[in-house]
Write an enzyme that holds these catalytic residues in place. Structure first.
Site, PDB file in Angstrom:
ATOM      1  N   CYS A  77       0.860  -1.186   0.000  1.00 27.53           N
ATOM      2  CA  CYS A  77       0.000   0.000   0.000  1.00 27.53           C
ATOM      3  C   CYS A  77       0.893   1.232   0.000  1.00 27.53           C
ATOM      4  O   CYS A  77       1.605   1.487   0.972  1.00 27.53           O
ATOM      5  CB  CYS A  77      -0.904  -0.011   1.239  1.00 27.53           C
ATOM      6  SG  CYS A  77      -1.941   1.452   1.426  1.00 27.53           S
ATOM      7  N   CYS A 192      -0.894   2.989  -6.637  1.00 32.38           N
ATOM      8  CA  CYS A 192      -1.827   2.398  -5.678  1.00 32.38           C
ATOM      9  C   CYS A 192      -2.033   0.967  -6.140  1.00 32.38           C
ATOM     10  O   CYS A 192      -2.301   0.736  -7.328  1.00 32.38           O
ATOM     11  CB  CYS A 192      -3.155   3.159  -5.646  1.00 32.38           C
ATOM     12  SG  CYS A 192      -4.440   2.365  -4.653  1.00 32.38           S
TER      13      CYS A 192
END
EC number: 5.1.1.3
Length: 271
Positions: A77, A192
């Site tokens: 992440c 992302c």
């Protein structure tokens, strides 16, 4: 060391985007079991206040490390790692953390036009970490940072089988495409881990062809380099556990996990 003694690899994400990294890591580390952790109780991370998110992730890892004792942790992440990666290494010095950061260096090396865009969450875009990467590796490029408020949620919905409208996706990616002095953006960094799941939609709706840079394989290679490879190992079969901090993933999510060889663990809420 026998395969039953090998510690698992923990893969952490705010949601289910980290499955892109898990998929690559399994290819390179077939001798290992994996534990997938989705902090769905805190999803999405992009809108969190920095101090609160940092406190949350550090506390959550305290519980995860105590319970699972992994070989290494992959933070799949960008938003989390660019904020709290350094702190995790300080608070838990006994653990190795492999982080996900925007792939700005390879983008700068590959671009021909010198126009690069970074498609991320608002949290990743505003981090000093991200701007430091640009200054260090892409100072000769024109780098546009695009922080989408909606795309991580949209990608989660798409992964679960929900339909996306072309207009909604087009609006999110449109700022990535820049024309300057007859040159065009030729690389978009997917900063992302949710976004690669929607990359085919991006390609179809892009106003012109670009290279969509997915860092999942590079993250997996880095993890492999840090994990000892035993002699005479055999590839493992069977399902690995998936932990959701809400303690209550829906049916579509459970079905998706099954498709990735994961079984949702019966645990209470962690978030």
């Amino acid at each position: 060391m026998t395969k039953t003694e090998l510690k698992p690899i923990l893969v952490f994400d705010s949601g289910i985007g980290g499955l892109t990294v898990l998929r690559e890591a399994r290819v390179l580390m077939p001798e290992r079991h994996f534990i997938y952790v989705a902090d769905d109780a805190g999803f999405p991370y992009g809108g969190w206040e920095e101090g609160a998110l940092k406190e949350r992730v550090i506390a959550l890892f305290g519980r995860l490390l105590a319970e699972h004792d992994p070989e290494i942790c992959i933070i799949a992440c960008n938003t989390a790692f660019t904020l709290v990666g350094a702190d995790l290494r300080i608070v838990y010095p006994q653990m190795t953390f492999v982080g996900t950061v925007p792939a700005i260096k390879p983008a700068a090396e590959r671009t021909r036009s010198g126009l690069v865009s970074v498609l991320a969450t608002p949290g990743t875009v505003k981090r000093a970490y991200t701007r430091d990467l640009i200054q260090s590796f892409a100072s000769q490029c024109h780098v546009r940072l695009v922080g989408s408020e909606n795309l991580a949620r949209m990608a989660e919905a798409y992964i679960r089988g929900e339909a996306l409208t072309d207009d909604a996706v087009r609006a999110e990616i449109a700022p990535c495409f820049v024309e300057v002095d007859g040159k065009r953006t030729d690389i978009v960094v997917l900063a992302c881990t949710h976004y690669p799941f929607v990359a085919n939609v991006f390609r179809r709706l892009a106003p012109w062809p670009v290279d969509w840079l997915d860092p999942a394989e590079a993250i997996a290679r880095r993890a492999r380099s840090l994990v000892p490879l035993p002699n005479g190992f055999e590839p493992l079969n069977g399902e690995d556990p998936a932990i959701f901090t809400s303690g209550k993933p829906d049916f579509a999510t459970r079905r998706l996990m099954q498709g990735f060889g994961l079984k949702v663990a019966a645990v209470g809420s962690l978030g």
